[in-house]
Motif scaffolding. Sequence first.
Motif, PDB file in Angstrom:
ATOM      1  N   LEU A 168       0.819  -1.205   0.000  1.00 20.51           N
ATOM      2  CA  LEU A 168       0.000   0.000   0.000  1.00 20.51           C
ATOM      3  C   LEU A 168       0.856   1.259   0.000  1.00 20.51           C
ATOM      4  CD1 LEU A 168      -2.705  -1.064   2.579  1.00 20.51           C
ATOM      5  CD2 LEU A 168      -3.093  -0.790   0.160  1.00 20.51           C
ATOM      6  N   TYR A 169       1.849   1.286   0.880  1.00 18.10           N
ATOM      7  CA  TYR A 169       2.689   2.474   0.988  1.00 18.10           C
ATOM      8  C   TYR A 169       3.549   2.596  -0.272  1.00 18.10           C
ATOM      9  CZ  TYR A 169       5.023   5.940   3.991  1.00 18.10           C
ATOM     10  OH  TYR A 169       5.487   7.092   4.570  1.00 18.10           O
ATOM     11  N   VAL A 170       4.069   1.484  -0.753  1.00 21.33           N
ATOM     12  CA  VAL A 170       4.927   1.519  -1.946  1.00 21.33           C
ATOM     13  C   VAL A 170       4.362   0.614  -3.042  1.00 21.33           C
ATOM     14  CG1 VAL A 170       7.254   1.150  -2.836  1.00 21.33           C
ATOM     15  CG2 VAL A 170       6.949   1.953  -0.492  1.00 21.33           C
ATOM     16  N   ILE A 171       4.051  -0.615  -2.685  1.00 16.45           N
ATOM     17  CA  ILE A 171       3.565  -1.578  -3.675  1.00 16.45           C
ATOM     18  C   ILE A 171       2.037  -1.481  -3.798  1.00 16.45           C
ATOM     19  CG2 ILE A 171       3.274  -4.080  -4.078  1.00 16.45           C
ATOM     20  CD1 ILE A 171       6.067  -3.239  -4.633  1.00 16.45           C
ATOM     21  N   PRO A 172       1.490  -1.404  -5.020  1.00 16.90           N
ATOM     22  CA  PRO A 172       0.025  -1.355  -5.158  1.00 16.90           C
ATOM     23  C   PRO A 172      -0.629  -2.556  -4.486  1.00 16.90           C
ATOM     24  CG  PRO A 172       1.084  -0.913  -7.255  1.00 16.90           C
ATOM     25  CD  PRO A 172       2.174  -1.346  -6.325  1.00 16.90           C
ATOM     26  N   ALA A 173      -1.635  -2.296  -3.710  1.00 19.56           N
ATOM     27  CA  ALA A 173      -2.307  -3.382  -2.985  1.00 19.56           C
ATOM     28  C   ALA A 173      -3.719  -2.955  -2.606  1.00 19.56           C
ATOM     29  CB  ALA A 173      -1.513  -3.738  -1.725  1.00 19.56           C
ATOM     30  N   GLY A 174      -4.496  -3.912  -2.185  1.00 18.90           N
ATOM     31  CA  GLY A 174      -5.856  -3.597  -1.760  1.00 18.90           C
ATOM     32  C   GLY A 174      -6.677  -4.856  -1.556  1.00 18.90           C
ATOM     33  N   TYR A 175      -7.984  -4.672  -1.499  1.00 19.84           N
ATOM     34  CA  TYR A 175      -8.879  -5.789  -1.203  1.00 19.84           C
ATOM     35  C   TYR A 175      -9.576  -6.312  -2.460  1.00 19.84           C
ATOM     36  CZ  TYR A 175      -8.450  -4.721   3.728  1.00 19.84           C
ATOM     37  OH  TYR A 175      -7.958  -4.522   4.985  1.00 19.84           O
ATOM     38  N   ILE A 176      -9.764  -7.614  -2.503  1.00 24.63           N
ATOM     39  CA  ILE A 176     -10.632  -8.229  -3.512  1.00 24.63           C
ATOM     40  C   ILE A 176     -11.761  -8.893  -2.724  1.00 24.63           C
ATOM     41  CG2 ILE A 176     -10.809  -9.936  -5.363  1.00 24.63           C
ATOM     42  CD1 ILE A 176      -7.731  -9.650  -5.671  1.00 24.63           C
TER      43      ILE A 176
END
Lengths: 104, 357
Positions: free
Chosen positions: B250-258
């Motif tokens: 999240l801070y650097v690498i794209p991430a999130g919820y599915i």
Amino acid sequence: MSPLTESTFFILLSLVPGAQHGYAIMQQVAQLSDERVTLSTGTLYTALKRLLDDGWIEQVEEPDAPRGRKTYRLTPSGRTAVHEETARLVSLSELARRRLEGAQ
Amino acid sequence: MIVIWLYARLLRLYPRAFYERFGAEMLDVFTQAWQARGSGRTAALHFCARELGGLLLSIASEHQRANTLSGLAVLFRRRFIPVWLLVISLLIGGVFSLNYWGYLSVPSSTFSQVQTVDSIVLARFDEDYSATAIPLTERPWLITPGFPPSQILSQIPPALGIERTLDAALTAELAEALADADVFLGVSYKHPSEPVGSPDDCGQACFQPGVQPQPDGSIQVTYPRMELEGQQPVEAMTQWVTPNDWWYYLYVIPAGYIVQGTDANGERLVFAAIASGAFGNDRYRYHELTFRREADGLILQNRMSYNFDISGLEGINAAVCGLVLFLPLLFAWFAVVLIGALLGFVRRQARRRRSLA
């Protein structure tokens, strides 16, 4: 009778089904106006005081109500005011509709 | 609660008759509305602005009607000066808390379309749109108020755990759907900075921050080290961030919820909430995409995307700033009152001496 402000009209409308306390009136006004009119506590009570002074609403004593919570209901003259304002709005919109249809 | 306390004090600014008739009732209504205002700083800020504005107008109007004092004069009665100092301090503190103001532009989450949730996975996203489940979910960013993914988490039934694996078929379908939707997935700064020239002749451009994924999964982050005085970049600092570090995802690498679930009509949905292009909490892109599951794959039903960039506007917390300002102002006010009282005393003594003489 001069036209009612939108807030006053919504407050009176919220009391048409029956007596309500202050917070319930706030919620009803937001709901009736699709969240377009959101009253602050100060605005609500300034309006309620004016309506009480004009005799359009009255306070109802509820012995079991929590401290400080009071309930308000429409008086017959308040109900008449809602009817009159509604008739005025209907006649205005009818006039506008006829005018717009005539222009087409 | 300071807000309710402050409101109770401000109510005393009404004409006495109005306060005695409605004061307790208004405080009760305000307390109920405050408790139901919704979560988050934005909701609190909107609520306070609306209530304060309505209250001041109402106080002025009631004084005008009661003909007690002119509407404005009552607001500056001597005994209410400390309350005003606190209000002014908090307002100034709010203005300086610019890092929070950026959140006012965050649109509402579209997650409410998902009526029932069957599963939720926290995943990282690569530039080829492939998603990989993140096994560790104890990430501070996920529960940071105002950071969009935290809004999703608060709406998930507590009994439903975050899954640690991602179905391969779903991964493939989602990658294709995200590619079709042309979602930007990446980091803000792709390449580590290379010092060019000396700091004297190239300024900050010498050391632009950079991020470079490493073969072992860690990330090399480069950013300039500033001199304390003048904030001139003096050299590039390099740091390696591993997947176990709290600010990796999240801070650097794209991430999130599915999230997989259904809408109000029972239609199968796949909902993706992705923060990307991030470098810290003050710069990221955020996407919410809702796909309807059809026989031939995922069909985009709804999309919400925005760029969030308040880098450079970071300030300090409103409450801290407000109190830091309020305390000296309060002491200054007490000093003025004390000096006034002393001068009054001296004047009275002098008058008495003159009358005795």
